[in-house]
Write a protein that holds these residues in place. Structure first.
Motif, PDB file in Angstrom:
ATOM      1  N   LYS A  11     -15.599 146.309 121.878  1.00  0.00           N
ATOM      2  CA  LYS A  11     -14.628 147.299 121.407  1.00  0.00           C
ATOM      3  C   LYS A  11     -13.816 147.839 122.577  1.00  0.00           C
ATOM      4  CE  LYS A  11     -12.912 150.316 118.396  1.00  0.00           C
ATOM      5  NZ  LYS A  11     -11.510 150.508 118.734  1.00  0.00           N
ATOM      6  N   GLY A  12     -14.479 148.116 123.696  1.00  0.00           N
ATOM      7  CA  GLY A  12     -13.775 148.616 124.874  1.00  0.00           C
ATOM      8  C   GLY A  12     -12.788 147.607 125.418  1.00  0.00           C
ATOM      9  N   TYR A  14     -11.400 145.160 123.705  1.00  0.00           N
ATOM     10  CA  TYR A  14     -10.335 145.040 122.708  1.00  0.00           C
ATOM     11  C   TYR A  14      -9.305 146.151 122.915  1.00  0.00           C
ATOM     12  CZ  TYR A  14      -8.035 144.728 118.163  1.00  0.00           C
ATOM     13  OH  TYR A  14      -7.094 144.611 117.171  1.00  0.00           O
ATOM     14  N   ASP A  15      -9.793 147.383 123.042  1.00  0.00           N
ATOM     15  CA  ASP A  15      -8.886 148.515 123.248  1.00  0.00           C
ATOM     16  C   ASP A  15      -8.112 148.372 124.556  1.00  0.00           C
ATOM     17  OD1 ASP A  15      -9.636 149.655 120.856  1.00  0.00           O
ATOM     18  OD2 ASP A  15     -11.061 151.048 121.769  1.00  0.00           O
ATOM     19  N   LEU A  16      -8.779 147.924 125.600  1.00  0.00           N
ATOM     20  CA  LEU A  16      -8.131 147.743 126.898  1.00  0.00           C
ATOM     21  C   LEU A  16      -7.003 146.719 126.807  1.00  0.00           C
ATOM     22  CD1 LEU A  16      -8.192 148.373 129.985  1.00  0.00           C
ATOM     23  CD2 LEU A  16      -9.804 146.486 130.204  1.00  0.00           C
ATOM     24  N   ASN A  17      -7.233 145.642 126.078  1.00  0.00           N
ATOM     25  CA  ASN A  17      -6.264 144.554 125.990  1.00  0.00           C
ATOM     26  C   ASN A  17      -5.154 144.778 124.964  1.00  0.00           C
ATOM     27  OD1 ASN A  17      -7.036 142.027 127.726  1.00  0.00           O
ATOM     28  ND2 ASN A  17      -8.962 142.891 127.006  1.00  0.00           N
ATOM     29  N   ASN A  19      -4.703 147.974 122.929  1.00  0.00           N
ATOM     30  CA  ASN A  19      -4.312 149.354 122.629  1.00  0.00           C
ATOM     31  C   ASN A  19      -4.067 150.171 123.891  1.00  0.00           C
ATOM     32  OD1 ASN A  19      -4.602 148.826 119.868  1.00  0.00           O
ATOM     33  ND2 ASN A  19      -6.766 149.344 119.913  1.00  0.00           N
ATOM     34  N   HIS A  20      -3.825 149.477 125.004  1.00  0.00           N
ATOM     35  CA  HIS A  20      -3.576 150.146 126.274  1.00  0.00           C
ATOM     36  C   HIS A  20      -4.682 151.154 126.597  1.00  0.00           C
ATOM     37  CE1 HIS A  20       0.287 148.212 126.231  1.00  0.00           C
ATOM     38  NE2 HIS A  20       0.544 148.739 125.047  1.00  0.00           N
ATOM     39  N   GLY A  21      -5.907 150.758 126.331  1.00  0.00           N
ATOM     40  CA  GLY A  21      -7.053 151.616 126.596  1.00  0.00           C
ATOM     41  C   GLY A  21      -7.350 151.725 128.076  1.00  0.00           C
ATOM     42  N   VAL A  90     -14.780 142.367 116.587  1.00  0.00           N
ATOM     43  CA  VAL A  90     -14.328 143.773 116.616  1.00  0.00           C
ATOM     44  C   VAL A  90     -13.643 144.126 115.318  1.00  0.00           C
ATOM     45  CG1 VAL A  90     -12.702 145.381 117.709  1.00  0.00           C
ATOM     46  CG2 VAL A  90     -14.144 143.907 119.132  1.00  0.00           C
ATOM     47  N   LYS A  91     -12.769 143.270 114.815  1.00  0.00           N
ATOM     48  CA  LYS A  91     -12.065 143.556 113.562  1.00  0.00           C
ATOM     49  C   LYS A  91     -13.023 143.646 112.387  1.00  0.00           C
ATOM     50  CE  LYS A  91      -7.557 141.708 114.849  1.00  0.00           C
ATOM     51  NZ  LYS A  91      -6.551 140.664 114.595  1.00  0.00           N
TER      52      LYS A  91
END
Length: 94
Positions: A11-12, A14-17, A19-21, A90-91
């Motif tokens: 999840k982290g 995914y967000d980093l790649n 959602n600009h996490g 993740v989805k």
């Protein structure tokens, strides 16, 4: 089988790649050490959920951890790629 910590990494990443996490903070995710996190990262790579270049992603040194069998000191989370299998997981879960 993926456990809760594996899913937190996915999840982290995914967000980093997507959602600009922020970079992953493995302590905040519940890992006791960078060796512990690296153990799970190697597991996810072996299962084809993520990919990384070991030399760019880890700084190593010293003796290998008895439990986690690696000597990772620093993890550069921005050098990890989540693969299609990881994205689908993740989805499905979040």
């Amino acid at each position: 089988m993926l456990d809760e910590l594996d899913l937190k990494i996915l999840k982290g990443l995914y967000d980093l790649n997507f959602n600009h996490g922020q970079k992953l903070n493995f302590t905040e995710l519940g890992f006791e050490s960078n060796q512990h996190a690296a153990y799970h990262l190697y597991k996810l790579q072996k299962l084809s959920y993520i990919n990384f270049d070991e030399e760019r992603s880890f700084t190593t040194g010293g003796r290998k951890h008895e439990k986690y069998h690696n000597n990772v000191l620093t993890i550069w989370s921005e050098n990890f790629d989540i693969l299609e299998k990881g994205i689908e997981e993740v989805k499905k879960r979040f």
